[in-house]
Design a protein around this motif. Sequence first.
Motif, short mmCIF file in Angstrom:
data_model
loop_
_atom_site.label_atom_id
_atom_site.label_comp_id
_atom_site.label_asym_id
_atom_site.label_seq_id
_atom_site.Cartn_x
_atom_site.Cartn_y
_atom_site.Cartn_z
N ASP A 60 0.73 -1.25 0.15
CA ASP A 60 0.05 -0.08 -0.04
C ASP A 60 0.85 1.38 -0.01
OD1 ASP A 60 0.76 0.28 2.65
OD2 ASP A 60 -1.20 0.05 3.74
N GLY A 61 2.15 0.88 0.03
CA GLY A 61 2.91 2.23 -0.05
C GLY A 61 3.47 2.77 1.33
N THR A 62 2.90 2.10 2.28
CA THR A 62 3.41 2.53 3.70
C THR A 62 4.99 1.92 3.64
OG1 THR A 62 1.33 2.27 4.60
CG2 THR A 62 3.08 2.20 6.26
N ALA A 63 5.75 2.99 4.46
CA ALA A 63 7.17 2.63 4.61
C ALA A 63 7.33 2.36 6.20
CB ALA A 63 8.15 3.73 4.21
N MET A 64 7.96 1.29 6.55
CA MET A 64 8.17 0.94 7.99
C MET A 64 9.86 1.10 8.11
SD MET A 64 5.35 -1.69 8.50
CE MET A 64 5.49 -1.61 10.45
N HIS A 65 10.38 1.49 9.06
CA HIS A 65 11.86 1.75 9.21
C HIS A 65 12.11 0.75 10.63
CE1 HIS A 65 15.81 3.25 8.81
NE2 HIS A 65 15.88 3.45 10.24
N CYS A 66 13.13 0.11 10.35
CA CYS A 66 13.73 -0.73 11.62
C CYS A 66 15.54 -0.57 11.53
CB CYS A 66 13.55 -2.12 11.23
SG CYS A 66 13.92 -3.20 12.78
N ASP A 67 15.90 -0.19 12.86
CA ASP A 67 17.20 0.25 12.96
C ASP A 67 18.10 -1.12 13.50
OD1 ASP A 67 17.23 2.77 12.28
OD2 ASP A 67 16.30 3.62 14.17
N ARG A 68 17.50 -2.24 13.71
CA ARG A 68 17.89 -3.42 14.13
C ARG A 68 19.37 -3.65 13.42
NH1 ARG A 68 14.31 -7.68 17.00
NH2 ARG A 68 13.22 -6.06 18.63
N PRO A 69 20.21 -4.28 13.77
CA PRO A 69 21.31 -4.83 12.84
C PRO A 69 21.19 -5.75 11.96
CG PRO A 69 21.82 -5.33 15.30
CD PRO A 69 20.56 -4.50 15.39
N VAL A 70 20.13 -6.89 12.45
CA VAL A 70 19.61 -7.74 11.68
C VAL A 70 17.99 -7.72 11.85
CG1 VAL A 70 19.55 -10.40 11.05
CG2 VAL A 70 21.69 -9.41 11.97
N VAL A 71 17.43 -7.81 10.60
CA VAL A 71 16.11 -7.63 10.67
C VAL A 71 15.44 -9.00 9.97
CG1 VAL A 71 13.89 -6.29 9.84
CG2 VAL A 71 16.04 -5.17 10.36
N ALA A 72 14.33 -9.68 10.76
CA ALA A 72 13.90 -10.69 10.41
C ALA A 72 12.35 -10.37 9.72
CB ALA A 72 13.52 -11.46 11.53
N LEU A 73 12.24 -10.71 8.36
CA LEU A 73 11.10 -10.41 7.68
C LEU A 73 9.91 -11.40 7.75
CD1 LEU A 73 12.47 -7.99 4.76
CD2 LEU A 73 11.10 -7.49 6.99
N CYS A 74 8.80 -11.51 8.01
CA CYS A 74 8.07 -12.65 8.13
C CYS A 74 7.44 -13.20 6.49
CB CYS A 74 6.77 -12.16 8.60
SG CYS A 74 5.47 -13.40 8.62
#
Length: 65
Positions: free
Chosen positions: A31-45
Motif C-alpha cells: 500500500d506504499g506504507t514505509a516501515m523503518h527498523c534500526d536493528r542490525p539484523v531484521v527478520a521479515l515474515c
Amino acid sequence: MSATEPRIPRVRLTERGPVLVDGPVEVVLPDGTAMHCDRPVVALCTCRRSRRFPFCDTSHRRRRP
C-alpha cells in the motif's frame, strides 16, 4: 570495506522461518506504507502469521504440519 564504498545489503533465506536482512532497513508495503527498523539484523515474515507483519514475531514456530 572502506568508508567510501557502498554497503552491500545481505539477505539470508532460512529453511522454515523468516528472511534475515542486515539492517537498518526500510520496508515498503504494497500500500506504499514505509516501515523503518534500526536493528542490525531484521527478520521479515514470510508466513504472514506475524502480528507485527512485515516483521517476524516467531509465529511460524507455532504452525502445525
